[in-house]
Structure formats: structure tokens, C-alpha cells
Design a protein around this motif. Structure first.
Motif, PDB file in Angstrom:
ATOM      1  N   PHE A   1       0.856  -1.182   0.000  1.00  0.00           N
ATOM      2  CA  PHE A   1       0.000   0.000   0.000  1.00  0.00           C
ATOM      3  C   PHE A   1       0.898   1.239   0.000  1.00  0.00           C
ATOM      4  O   PHE A   1       1.479   1.576   1.037  1.00  0.00           O
TER       5      PHE A   1
ATOM      6  N   SER B   1      -3.153   3.782   2.711  1.00  0.00           N
ATOM      7  CA  SER B   1      -3.135   2.700   3.692  1.00  0.00           C
ATOM      8  C   SER B   1      -3.882   3.164   4.931  1.00  0.00           C
ATOM      9  O   SER B   1      -4.254   4.341   5.048  1.00  0.00           O
TER      10      SER B   1
ATOM     11  N   GLU C   1       1.797  -5.575   3.582  1.00  0.00           N
ATOM     12  CA  GLU C   1       0.979  -6.524   4.340  1.00  0.00           C
ATOM     13  C   GLU C   1       1.249  -7.937   3.838  1.00  0.00           C
ATOM     14  O   GLU C   1       1.161  -8.196   2.631  1.00  0.00           O
TER      15      GLU C   1
END
Length: 295
Positions: free
Chosen positions: A11, A16, A24
Motif C-alpha cells: 500500500f 493505507s 501486508e
């Protein structure tokens, strides 16, 4: 040595949760696999997040305001569907938007007031004065609405404190057991069985409640029972709702020192022993033994 097969999702900032660049890692469930993956991350130089750190970072980066950040904890700790819905509304900014709208209106009213003070020689017609008064009244009403919703949210988070009160042997413990769906309180024909406050959390239509069974209110020479009665009075003082229980056909002895401004429901129990009993207007007639009137 391979640990798992999964996904790595990147992200880029500010897209995010925290507003920062975030990577992630998504692996298969299971404590062993996740612990091994976490251990590999720590070996590579990562550290464990502190409690609430991601939400704190989101707040500092301007992704969430303070009310939304607090709603995250409320959503995680929600004990019922309604509490979760209430927290989610705050998390999506509903509460913050209401506060922001009132703030904007107050700033406008303040500017108008300061202009009238700074330039008294400029005549402000009656239309402007009446408009300002009407706008102030609207802000006052909006504030009252927000306060009412805030109290509702607080009750959904902590549970509505419902105190069952009345004289000994009117069926307080039996009613708690019936509402809880199990035998939580000791029930005997002996008056004064309940000596301490017994709490039982339940849900009704998704709303959390904490039922409190209390010692029967009466004059007593028993030291332990007197202490229980004192605790009953303290529970009444902090109640959100008081359920005053009386015995059907036995008269309605008033509660001593009833709390002021606390909603109260009068309930006449043991109607199974008094066929044809009709409760006074506004009161409920139930039987904790048979379940009659519990709906």
C-alpha cells in the motif's frame, strides 16, 4: 527454509490505514505458521507494534480524527450488534461530521456577534437579529441531539445498568433467572436470601444489559442483611433503569428513597397465583415461574 505460501500486498502512502507506506503479508491461518512468519520478520529487523500503534499513526497522519480513533477501540470491544453498529457509525465519521457542522455554525454566529460589537454605528436590522437567534436555537437543538446520541452510545458500550429492586420474596431473583435463561441466583421461600448484588449480562434485541439482583428492601436487625440493603441503595443511585418489583395482589409498597430522574418500570410478579389479576395503568404483570408476560 520456506515457511508458507501467501501474498505480499503493498500500500503506497497515503493509501493505507495509517497513511504511511505499508507492506501486508497474508499467510494461511494457524498459530504455528503465523508465529514462524512473525519470528522471521523480527529476525529481519522488525519489531512488534505497541497496543493501538497503527491507530495512533493513522491519527497522527490525519487519516482519523480523535473521535474516529476512539471508535476503533469501541468497535473491537463491542459486546453486541447494536454497539458494533454505533461504533462503526462513529468510525465512518458520522459523529465528527455532526460536531464539525455545529462548529461551523458557531464560528459564523461568533463572527456576526463580533462585527456588531466592533461596528456599533452600523445598524443591524431586526431581520439579522432574529436570524441569528434562530440559528443559535438550531445549534442548541443539534447539541442536545448529539448529547442524547452520545449517551446512547455510552450505554451500548458499557451495557444498560438495570437494577431489580423490591421487598424480600417478591421474585427478584426468579425474574433475573428467567431473563438470563439459567439459574444464576439462589431462590428459596426464605425472605432475605439475597445478601449481595448479583450481576448478569444479557442481550435483548442486540442491546447489552447488565441485570443486577439486589437484597430485598425492608427493616432488618440482621447485620449482613443490612449491609446488603445498603448496597441495594448504592446500586439504585447508579442505575440506568430501575425495575421495581411487587407481588401481585399484595399491594404496592413504595420504594424507599427512589432515585430521581431514572426511568422506572413497575412489575407485578406471581400473577400465576392471582387469576384474573390486572396490573395498574403503566405497570406490567408477569410470572417469573411460568414466563407469562415476559415478552
Amino acid at each position: 527454509e520456506p515457511i508458507d505460501e501467501g501474498l505480499a500486498v503493498y500500500f503506497p502512502a497515503p493509501h493505507s490505514y495509517t497513511g504511511e507506506p505499508v507492506l501486508e503479508l497474508q499467510g494461511h491461518g494457524g498459530n504455528v505458521v503465523m508465529q514462524a512468519l512473525l519470528g522471521a520478520c523480527l529476525d529481519a529487523g522488525a519489531r512488534l507494534a505497541e497496543p493501538g500503534e497503527f491507530t495512533r499513526r493513522a491519527f497522527l497522519e490525519g487519516k482519523l480524527d480523535l473521535a474516529q480513533a476512539e471508535a476503533v477501540a469501541d468497535l473491537i470491544d463491542a459486546a453486541s450488534r447494536e454497539a458494533a453498529r454505533s461504533a462503526l457509525r462513529s468510525l465512518t465519521g458520522e459523529f465528527s461530521a455532526a460536531i464539525g457542522a455545529m462548529q461551523s455554525q458557531l464560528i459564523e454566529l461568533r463572527a456576526l456577534t463580533e462585527a456588531m460589537l466592533d461596528f456599533p454605528e452600523e445598524e443591524v436590522d431586526a431581520l439579522h437579529r432574529h436570524d441569528a437567534a434562530a440559528r443559535l436555537a438550531a445549534v442548541r437543538q443539534a447539541l442536545d441531539d448529539v448529547l442524547a446520541k452520545s449517551r446512547q452510545g455510552s450505554l451500548l458500550r458499557s451495557g444498560v445498568h438495570v437494577v431489580l429492586a423490591g421487598r424480600p420474596n417478591v421474585g427478584k431473583s426468579s425474574l433475573l433467572n428467567r431473563l438470563a435463561g439459567e439459574d444464576r441466583a439462589i431462590v428459596t421461600p426464605v425472605a432475605g436470601t439475597t445478601r449481595d448484588a448479583l450481576r448478569e449480562p444479557i442481550q435483548i434485541d442486540g442491546v447489552p444489559l447488565v441485570l443486577v439482583d439486589t437484597a430485598g428492601l425492608r427493616a432488618s436487625s440482621d447485620m449482613v442483611e443490612r449491609l446488603g440493603i445498603e448496597r441495594t441503595q448504592r446500586e439504585l443511585e447508579r442505575a440506568d433503569v430501575v425495575v421495581a418489583i411487587f407481588e401481585a395482589g399484595g399491594g404496592a409498597d413504595a420504594l424507599e428513597n427512589p432515585p430521581a430522574d431514572v426511568p422506572r418500570i413497575d412489575v407485578y410478579n406471581k400473577v400465576d397465583l392471582v387469576p384474573g389479576f390486572a396490573a395498574p395503568a403503566g405497570a406490567l404483570a408477569v410470572s417469573a415461574k411460568t414466563g407469562e408476560g415476559l415478552g
